[in-house]
Design a protein around this motif. Structure first.
Motif, mmCIF file in Angstrom:
data_model
loop_
_atom_site.group_PDB
_atom_site.id
_atom_site.type_symbol
_atom_site.label_atom_id
_atom_site.label_comp_id
_atom_site.label_asym_id
_atom_site.label_seq_id
_atom_site.Cartn_x
_atom_site.Cartn_y
_atom_site.Cartn_z
ATOM 1 N N LYS A 102 0.862 -1.184 0.000
ATOM 2 C CA LYS A 102 0.000 0.000 0.000
ATOM 3 C C LYS A 102 0.895 1.229 0.000
ATOM 4 O O LYS A 102 2.074 1.150 0.330
ATOM 5 N N LEU A 103 0.321 2.355 -0.402
ATOM 6 C CA LEU A 103 1.102 3.582 -0.493
ATOM 7 C C LEU A 103 0.700 4.555 0.611
ATOM 8 O O LEU A 103 -0.471 4.927 0.718
ATOM 9 N N SER A 104 1.670 4.956 1.407
ATOM 10 C CA SER A 104 1.417 5.965 2.443
ATOM 11 C C SER A 104 1.367 7.345 1.791
ATOM 12 O O SER A 104 1.778 7.531 0.641
ATOM 13 N N ARG A 105 0.898 8.310 2.529
ATOM 14 C CA ARG A 105 0.863 9.687 2.037
ATOM 15 C C ARG A 105 2.271 10.141 1.651
ATOM 16 O O ARG A 105 2.471 10.784 0.618
ATOM 17 N N ASP A 106 3.267 9.798 2.448
ATOM 18 C CA ASP A 106 4.646 10.183 2.175
ATOM 19 C C ASP A 106 5.147 9.541 0.871
ATOM 20 O O ASP A 106 5.791 10.210 0.059
ATOM 21 N N ALA A 142 -0.836 13.119 -4.770
ATOM 22 C CA ALA A 142 -0.535 13.729 -3.474
ATOM 23 C C ALA A 142 -1.501 14.875 -3.192
ATOM 24 O O ALA A 142 -2.001 15.011 -2.073
ATOM 25 N N GLU A 143 -1.784 15.669 -4.232
ATOM 26 C CA GLU A 143 -2.698 16.798 -4.064
ATOM 27 C C GLU A 143 -4.138 16.344 -3.824
ATOM 28 O O GLU A 143 -4.935 17.082 -3.263
ATOM 29 N N ASN A 144 -4.456 15.134 -4.238
ATOM 30 C CA ASN A 144 -5.818 14.602 -4.119
ATOM 31 C C ASN A 144 -5.887 13.359 -3.243
ATOM 32 O O ASN A 144 -6.825 12.570 -3.356
ATOM 33 N N PHE A 145 -4.910 13.197 -2.369
ATOM 34 C CA PHE A 145 -4.802 11.982 -1.565
ATOM 35 C C PHE A 145 -6.084 11.695 -0.782
ATOM 36 O O PHE A 145 -6.567 10.556 -0.778
ATOM 37 N N ASP A 146 -6.632 12.693 -0.133
ATOM 38 C CA ASP A 146 -7.816 12.464 0.703
ATOM 39 C C ASP A 146 -9.015 12.007 -0.116
ATOM 40 O O ASP A 146 -9.825 11.210 0.355
ATOM 41 N N LEU A 189 -3.129 4.381 0.224
ATOM 42 C CA LEU A 189 -3.796 4.032 -1.016
ATOM 43 C C LEU A 189 -3.549 2.561 -1.301
ATOM 44 O O LEU A 189 -2.395 2.126 -1.417
ATOM 45 N N SER A 190 -4.619 1.807 -1.361
ATOM 46 C CA SER A 190 -4.522 0.408 -1.756
ATOM 47 C C SER A 190 -4.321 0.356 -3.264
ATOM 48 O O SER A 190 -4.432 1.364 -3.969
ATOM 49 N N TRP A 191 -4.071 -0.830 -3.802
ATOM 50 C CA TRP A 191 -3.936 -1.007 -5.242
ATOM 51 C C TRP A 191 -5.203 -0.515 -5.960
ATOM 52 O O TRP A 191 -5.132 0.214 -6.941
ATOM 53 N N GLU A 192 -6.366 -0.895 -5.449
ATOM 54 C CA GLU A 192 -7.633 -0.501 -6.077
ATOM 55 C C GLU A 192 -7.834 1.012 -6.035
ATOM 56 O O GLU A 192 -8.318 1.607 -6.983
#
Length: 96
Positions: free
Chosen positions: A55-59, A69-73, A83-86
């Protein structure tokens, strides 16, 4: 009137499709493009996943993908801070 009825019938066919994202087992050009797109997305996801936890952390997202990054939320649908793969690809038609 006949033209309008024809267009409405055609739009019904388009709406009957659940998504425009092709499946990986689809034949022909759409399937080839799906497999290639998934392969490229997987490589980018894996490269960004520094700790290899799947999974991908915000960092991690901030380092690799400006738009994400700008639309992470917005992209973090389950609001778990990752962020999961999906969530990364935006659909669940391409299993990891």
């Amino acid at each position: 009137m006949l033209l309008i009825a024809g267009l409405l019938g055609l739009s019904g066919l388009v709406l009957a499709q659940k998504t425009i994202v092709p499946t990986l087992d689809e034949e022909g050009r759409r399937g080839e493009m799906a497999r290639l797109a998934k392969e490229k997305a997987q490589a980018k996801f894996d490269a960004a996943d520094e700790d290899k936890d799947g999974k991908l952390s915000r960092d991690e997202v901030t380092k690799a993908f400006t738009y994400m990054a700008e639309n992470f939320d917005k992209l973090d649908a389950d609001k778990d801070g990752f962020l999961s793969w999906e969530e990364y690809v935006g659909h669940n038609r391409w299993p990891r």
